[in-house]
Design a protein around this motif. Structure first.
Motif, short mmCIF file in Angstrom:
data_model
loop_
_atom_site.label_atom_id
_atom_site.label_comp_id
_atom_site.label_asym_id
_atom_site.label_seq_id
_atom_site.Cartn_x
_atom_site.Cartn_y
_atom_site.Cartn_z
N GLU A 38 13.18 52.27 11.82
CA GLU A 38 14.36 51.79 12.57
C GLU A 38 14.04 50.46 13.27
O GLU A 38 14.82 49.51 13.22
CB GLU A 38 14.78 52.84 13.60
CG GLU A 38 15.37 54.10 13.00
CD GLU A 38 16.80 53.89 12.52
OE1 GLU A 38 17.40 52.85 12.86
OE2 GLU A 38 17.30 54.78 11.81
N GLU B 202 13.69 46.72 11.64
CA GLU B 202 14.89 45.90 11.46
C GLU B 202 15.53 45.55 12.80
O GLU B 202 15.96 44.42 13.01
CB GLU B 202 15.91 46.64 10.59
CG GLU B 202 17.21 45.88 10.41
CD GLU B 202 18.21 46.64 9.54
OE1 GLU B 202 19.36 46.18 9.46
OE2 GLU B 202 17.84 47.68 8.97
N LEU B 203 15.58 46.54 13.71
CA LEU B 203 16.33 46.34 14.94
C LEU B 203 15.62 45.46 15.96
O LEU B 203 16.25 44.63 16.61
CB LEU B 203 16.64 47.70 15.58
CG LEU B 203 17.57 48.62 14.79
CD1 LEU B 203 17.71 49.96 15.50
CD2 LEU B 203 18.94 47.97 14.63
N ARG C 250 15.79 41.63 15.48
CA ARG C 250 17.15 41.16 15.75
C ARG C 250 17.42 41.12 17.25
O ARG C 250 18.05 40.18 17.76
CB ARG C 250 18.16 42.06 15.05
CG ARG C 250 18.12 41.94 13.51
CD ARG C 250 19.01 42.98 12.85
NE ARG C 250 20.39 42.88 13.30
CZ ARG C 250 21.33 43.78 13.02
NH1 ARG C 250 21.02 44.83 12.27
NH2 ARG C 250 22.55 43.61 13.45
#
Length: 294
Positions: A80, A83-84, A87
């Motif tokens: 998780e 990617e998060l 960003r």
């Protein structure tokens, strides 16, 4: 007004630093390496991981005295966050206070070593990386003229945080008309027999690099790289520089001869200890990651 459950309160206390600590450790599976990448200590990293595990109510790693491996919950969280978290960090990074990340250097920037990092960084953060040559000891990073600097030598000025990105071999710089220019190599120990030129402003080789009892006796000090190079070309003495000069050949009147027995020259990436720009921190993290993956 509705109250906050204990679980929600615990999660609210989790910050980006806890998540980044987890993600770095999840990728490297070594507390020693992860702590170095994060510029922190192993006890501090351990506390961050424990805090995250307590907040989530799950064990994220299985640890023994010899190994570190992800638990099932740790694997899910890693996927998780991969990617998060980038960003989120990108969204919170102050992008528009500077449009260019300036990296200072005194001479001969090691672009082969940092080129891929620079290209990837520019794409990820939408800023340009500008290389600035400054004939100063700290290449402008101590004065705020640049956000980062590539520095060479054994000693780095106080007030800077550094990470060693490489070690370079040394070569001798001699006038092309000198008999030494015909040599295939020179020994570090025999340099003391010749007049030496030392660039005291931005030179990476200083008298302290020799043992006190073996230091050159005939030394001329000069105040910058351009002056140093011209004096060598004119035959006023010899100098010492990183082996990068062999490939760059910065002066037609100077030949660079490999040295044997010379101590390696550390190559550092430096930033201010306090008040460093967030983009400078991200760039250093990328450099560390590339080194550890190599």
């Amino acid at each position: 007004m509705r109250g906050t459950s204990p679980g929600q309160a615990a999660i609210a206390d989790i910050g980006i630093r806890h998540l980044r600590a987890f993600l770095v450790l999840a990728e490297q599976l070594s507390f020693t390496q992860a702590a170095a990448s994060l510029y922190t200590t192993q006890p501090s990293l351990t506390r961050s991981i424990h805090r995250l595990e307590e907040a989530l109510g799950a064990r994220l790693f299985h640890r023994t005295t010899r190994t570190v491996r992800l638990s099932e919950a740790g694997v899910l969280l890693r996927e998780e966050l991969k990617e998060l978290l980038p960003r989120l960090e990108s969204a919170l990074t102050p992008r528009y206070d500077i449009q260019t990340l300036r990296i200072g250097f005194s001479w001969l920037f090691p672009d082969e070593l940092l080129q891929d990092t620079i290209v990837g960084f520019e794409r990820a953060y939408g800023v340009a990386v500008d290389l600035v040559r400054r004939d100063e000891r700290c290449a402008g990073v101590d004065e705020g003229a640049v956000q980062l600097a590539v520095l060479r030598g054994r000693q780095v000025a106080r007030g800077l945080r550094t990470v060693r990105i490489a070690q370079e071999e040394r070569v001798a710089a001699v006038a092309r008309r000198s008999p030494l220019a015909l040599r295939r190599s020179l020994a570090w120990s025999e340099l003391a027999e010749h007049p030496m030129l030392i660039n005291t402003v931005s030179g990476a080789t200083q008298l302290r690099d020799w043992p006190e009892e073996a230091r050159p006796g005939n030394v001329t000090l000069c105040g910058g790289f351009a002056e140093w190079l011209e004096l060598i070309a004119a035959g006023h003495g010899i100098g010492v520089v990183p082996e990068l000069a062999l490939r760059r050949n910065p002066h037609p009147g100077v030949r660079f001869v490999p040295l044997t027995g010379a101590p390696p020259m550390p190559l550092w990436l430096a930033r201010p200890s306090t008040g460093a720009h967030p983009l400078a921190l991200r760039f250093m993290e990328r450099v560390v990651g590339v080194r550890q993956a190599a």
